[in-house]
Design an enzyme around this catalytic site. Structure first.
Site, PDB file in Angstrom:
ATOM      1  N   ASP A 123     -55.952   1.158  90.447  1.00  0.00           N
ATOM      2  CA  ASP A 123     -56.389   1.797  89.205  1.00  0.00           C
ATOM      3  C   ASP A 123     -55.670   3.131  89.077  1.00  0.00           C
ATOM      4  OD1 ASP A 123     -58.441   4.360  89.340  1.00  0.00           O
ATOM      5  OD2 ASP A 123     -58.317   3.253  91.224  1.00  0.00           O
ATOM      6  N   ASP A 147     -66.235   4.109  90.688  1.00  0.00           N
ATOM      7  CA  ASP A 147     -65.958   4.887  91.889  1.00  0.00           C
ATOM      8  C   ASP A 147     -67.244   5.600  92.304  1.00  0.00           C
ATOM      9  OD1 ASP A 147     -66.270   7.045  90.205  1.00  0.00           O
ATOM     10  OD2 ASP A 147     -64.161   7.549  90.122  1.00  0.00           O
ATOM     11  N   CYS A 156     -41.871  -6.710  74.724  1.00  0.00           N
ATOM     12  CA  CYS A 156     -43.323  -6.597  74.899  1.00  0.00           C
ATOM     13  C   CYS A 156     -44.060  -7.355  73.806  1.00  0.00           C
ATOM     14  CB  CYS A 156     -43.726  -5.117  74.889  1.00  0.00           C
ATOM     15  SG  CYS A 156     -45.501  -4.844  75.150  1.00  0.00           S
ATOM     16  N   HIS A 162     -49.796  -0.086  74.491  1.00  0.00           N
ATOM     17  CA  HIS A 162     -48.500  -0.538  74.995  1.00  0.00           C
ATOM     18  C   HIS A 162     -48.352  -0.278  76.493  1.00  0.00           C
ATOM     19  CE1 HIS A 162     -44.328  -1.284  75.688  1.00  0.00           C
ATOM     20  NE2 HIS A 162     -44.249  -0.066  76.224  1.00  0.00           N
ATOM     21  N   CYS A 221     -47.357  -6.728  72.989  1.00  0.00           N
ATOM     22  CA  CYS A 221     -48.593  -6.027  72.629  1.00  0.00           C
ATOM     23  C   CYS A 221     -48.672  -5.765  71.126  1.00  0.00           C
ATOM     24  CB  CYS A 221     -48.708  -4.714  73.396  1.00  0.00           C
ATOM     25  SG  CYS A 221     -47.686  -3.367  72.752  1.00  0.00           S
ATOM     26  N   CYS A 271     -46.030  -3.226  69.785  1.00  0.00           N
ATOM     27  CA  CYS A 271     -44.646  -3.683  69.677  1.00  0.00           C
ATOM     28  C   CYS A 271     -44.477  -4.813  68.663  1.00  0.00           C
ATOM     29  CB  CYS A 271     -44.138  -4.119  71.051  1.00  0.00           C
ATOM     30  SG  CYS A 271     -44.039  -2.750  72.228  1.00  0.00           S
TER      31      CYS A 271
END
Length: 381
Positions: A273, A100, A311, A342, A313, A316
């Site tokens: 974002d 940014d 999930c 997660h 990930c 998980c």
């Protein structure tokens, strides 16, 4: 300094448009690195996504991250970043990085800032020292950081603001955009313009059309999600998007709520974002296929199921709600890491679903299913 790549190595390709909305499936070529859109970008404020390694970022399926110009300017500073060879080598991350402009952070220091045509004077949040940033400074800092995509320096307009103030601010933002574009020299770095105009339709239209005349590599939508109600937020998008070119990426800044993302994608936004997923994770809130849960509640102390059975990930697959509950209560850093992994993976998985739904011309159906599941109505309220 001479850079080898040319702007032809940055491009946006529109792959498919949903048959029933303005949702776009696309691809951004970021100097040889591919980013599928719509995309959510995890925020790596200080050259790190909090508690996550670059390896973690790749594992969750992230294709691009965001860094913060203001914070990296203060520390480690541009000299260190240049000596390191840029942000990619500094943080050992080879994926695309967007920075940014520093504008939001500068203008959030409202009590200490003074705006002039030359730029903004303000005080450092670290030590209180007086600092100055101009549009040219912002560009030169981002060039030193070495991000793949840089942002123009703009005034992030507070909400609400009266029409005359916003009109003057938009004119200043356009002058700053031109100055920043003239100062930009890196051929291996794209530069986006930022549309402002608060809630005023004519000013949004004017700002967008004037920026398009300057021919930026992409366009950001600024000044949304700054305190306005949802209806006003979405009108700001409606007032802006029709005037942005179809062959350039469109980025709404600071958006991470699921309902806001769906509403923006429906209107044709490509990039998002927000610190939301990692911030709420550090406070014990997890986004799951069963809705949000607060892991610090006693009911999870002996719950030996995964955080989210749907999930994929690391958190998980390998750990239980009981263990995450324990880590949070014990203030262990591993808990912050796993919860952040997660939440980011969950949101990125939704973006994957959005892209697939657009491809199959069923985006509105997917939006309705997902928002209803989370207790939102079709408008996302």
């Amino acid at each position: 300094m001479i850079y080898e790549m040319d702007k032809k190595d940055f491009s946006y390709t529109l792959i498919h448009k949903d048959a029933h909305s303005n949702a776009r499936l696309g691809k951004i070529n970021v100097f040889g690195k591919e980013v599928e859109t719509p995309v959510f970008m995890p925020v790596g404020t200080q050259a790190t996504v909090k508690f996550l390694s670059p390896e973690d970022i790749k594992a969750i399926g992230s294709s691009i991250i965001l860094g913060n110009t203001y914070h990296l300017w203060l520390r480690p500073g541009t000299e260190v970043m240049e000596k390191a060879g840029g942000i990619h080598k500094f943080m050992n991350y080879d994926g695309p990085v967007l920075t940014d402009s520093g504008g939001f952070q500068v203008f959030s220091l409202a009590d200490t800032r003074k705006i002039k045509e030359e730029g903004v004077t303000f005080k450092s949040h670290l030590d209180g020292s007086t600092l100055f940033m101009s549009p040219e400074d912002s560009i030169h800092i981002q060039e030193s950081i070495g991000s793949d995509i840089a942002m123009s320096f703009d005034e992030c307009i507070p909400y609400p603001s009266d029409y005359d103030y916003v009109k003057d601010s938009v004119e200043r933002t356009l002058r700053w955009a031109k100055r920043g574009k003239d100062a930009h020299t890196r051929k291996d770095q794209a530069l986006f313009g930022i549309v402002q105009g608060s809630k005023y339709e004519d000013l949004r239209k004017y700002c967008a059309k004037e920026l398009v005349k300057m021919d930026f590599d992409g366009y950001s939508i600024g000044g949304t999600s700054v305190g306005e109600d949802k209806e006003t937020h979405y009108k700001m998008l409606d007032y802006t998007l029709p005037y942005l070119p179809e062959d350039k990426p469109r980025y709404e800044m600071g958006i991470g709520a699921i309902n806001d993302i769906f509403e923006a994608v429906e209107r044709g936004v490509d990039m998002f974002d927000c610190v939301l997923p990692t911030r709420i994770a550090r406070h014990g809130t997890l986004m799951t296929s069963e809705g949000r849960i607060n892991i610090k509640k006693n009911i999870y102390a002996d719950d030996f199921g995964p955080v989210d059975p749907e999930c994929d990930c690391e958190c998980c697959r390998n750990y239980t709600r009981a263990y995450i509950n324990h880590l949070f209560r014990a203030n262990e850093g591993l808990g912050n890491r796993l919860m952040s992994i997660h939440n980011l993976r969950f949101l990125i998985h939704i973006m994957e679903g959005i892209r697939q739904a657009i491809k199959e011309d069923r985006f509105l159906e997917f939006k309705k299913e997902t928002l209803n599941h989370y207790g939102f109505d079709e408008r996302g309220f």
